[in-house]
Design a protein around this motif. Structure first.
Motif, PDB file in Angstrom:
ATOM      1  N   GLU A 195       0.902  -1.055  -0.030  1.00 24.85           N
ATOM      2  CA  GLU A 195       0.090  -0.025   0.019  1.00 24.85           C
ATOM      3  C   GLU A 195       0.697   1.196  -0.047  1.00 24.85           C
ATOM      4  N   ALA A 196       1.971   1.257   0.830  1.00 28.12           N
ATOM      5  CA  ALA A 196       2.725   2.484   1.019  1.00 28.12           C
ATOM      6  C   ALA A 196       3.329   2.781  -0.331  1.00 28.12           C
ATOM      7  N   SER A 197       3.801   1.757  -0.990  1.00 25.72           N
ATOM      8  CA  SER A 197       4.872   2.061  -2.333  1.00 25.72           C
ATOM      9  C   SER A 197       3.671   2.304  -3.419  1.00 25.72           C
ATOM     10  N   GLN A 200       3.070   5.944  -3.044  1.00 30.62           N
ATOM     11  CA  GLN A 200       4.096   6.645  -3.459  1.00 30.62           C
ATOM     12  C   GLN A 200       4.235   6.766  -5.155  1.00 30.62           C
ATOM     13  N   LEU A 201       4.048   5.505  -5.683  1.00 31.20           N
ATOM     14  CA  LEU A 201       3.961   5.415  -6.984  1.00 31.20           C
ATOM     15  C   LEU A 201       2.939   6.288  -7.699  1.00 31.20           C
ATOM     16  N   THR A 202       1.854   6.164  -7.089  1.00 27.20           N
ATOM     17  CA  THR A 202       0.619   7.076  -7.652  1.00 27.20           C
ATOM     18  C   THR A 202       0.758   8.310  -7.789  1.00 27.20           C
ATOM     19  N   HIS A 221      -7.210  -2.541 -11.435  1.00 28.23           N
ATOM     20  CA  HIS A 221      -8.154  -2.765 -10.775  1.00 28.23           C
ATOM     21  C   HIS A 221      -8.519  -2.189  -9.437  1.00 28.23           C
ATOM     22  N   SER A 222      -7.543  -1.228  -9.027  1.00 29.28           N
ATOM     23  CA  SER A 222      -7.546  -0.601  -7.984  1.00 29.28           C
ATOM     24  C   SER A 222      -8.554   0.834  -8.271  1.00 29.28           C
TER      25      SER A 222
END
Length: 243
Positions: A195-197, A200-202, A221-222
């Motif tokens: 979730e944290a990564s 950050q990527l988003t 899918h998110s």
């Protein structure tokens, strides 16, 4: 005959300038194991403006990745057309298509597909080395800038096996952007991250979308990721419907 005002001409020019990608009546089907044709995309239409960001969602097997592969010229449709800045992609010869994939399109996949024997910086420069024998100073500087922007500048000599999943994916984003593409295609870019990564990527994708002025098309899918885009389309029964 009515006169066209300067204001209308200005609006028309702006509209032409903004339209980056146009998909017209795209059809794609596959042969099933039973010998039947399964329609994946059915006369699908889509327009994408310059710097626009959109998400494509839908059930597994609905054709989301197939659509990205067609836009990126990794596959060919049964019929229809794909236009980049009003020029048909499908009418190009193989050499032109290779240049289109290399220069105009950036790809980010769920799994980073970095080459294990190369360093972070070498992986980022790979799209350039695929067409040139050497990398000029300007592109080396761009690689350095992208590594700094993505927070991986201290990892430039590391190899993928020495990186976390998030670091590998950020390297893949830098590789996708090295040639300053017009469109960035991201297929489940956060699907293999925690979730944290993912968060950050988003954030980095959204920031780079603005800074690089690159159109961003994300398959995911998110719904958390999809909700950050300008538009969300659902792909079902071969058709796109804006949510």
């Amino acid at each position: 005959m009515s006169q066209i005002t300067h204001f209308e001409i200005w609006n028309l020019n702006i509209g032409i300038y903004l339209l980056m990608l146009e998909i017209k009546q795209l059809c794609k089907s596959f042969q099933s194991g039973l010998g039947e044709r399964r329609v994946i995309l059915d006369n699908l239409d889509l327009t994408v403006e310059s710097s626009e960001r959109l998400a494509i969602v839908g059930p597994s097997g609905s054709g989301k990745s197939t659509l990205l592969n067609l836009i990126g010229a990794l596959d060919k449709p049964d019929s229809g057309d794909i236009l980049l800045e009003n020029q048909s992609v499908l009418k190009q010869f193989d050499k032109e298509l290779a240049s289109y994939r290399n220069r105009e399109i950036g790809f980010v996949f769920q799994f980073h597909h970095l080459l294990s024997q190369l360093t972070v910086k070498e992986n980022i420069l790979l799209p350039i080395l695929a067409r040139e024998q050497r990398v000029d100073a300007q592109l080396l500087q761009r690689a350095d800038y992208l590594m700094e922007r993505l927070g991986i500048e201290n990892l430039h000599k590391q190899r993928p096996s020495q990186l976390s999943g998030g670091e590998c994916q950020r390297t893949a984003v830098a590789r996708a952007l090295i040639n300053s593409p017009k469109i960035l295609l991201a297929d489940e870019p956060t699907g293999a991250l925690d979730e944290a990564s993912s968060e950050q990527l988003t954030e980095l994708l959204l920031q780079l979308n603005k800074e690089e002025e690159v159109s961003l098309i994300v398959v995911t899918h998110s719904m958390k990721l999809a909700s950050r885009m300008d538009k969300i389309y659902r792909l079902t029964n071969g058709k796109l419907q804006q949510q």
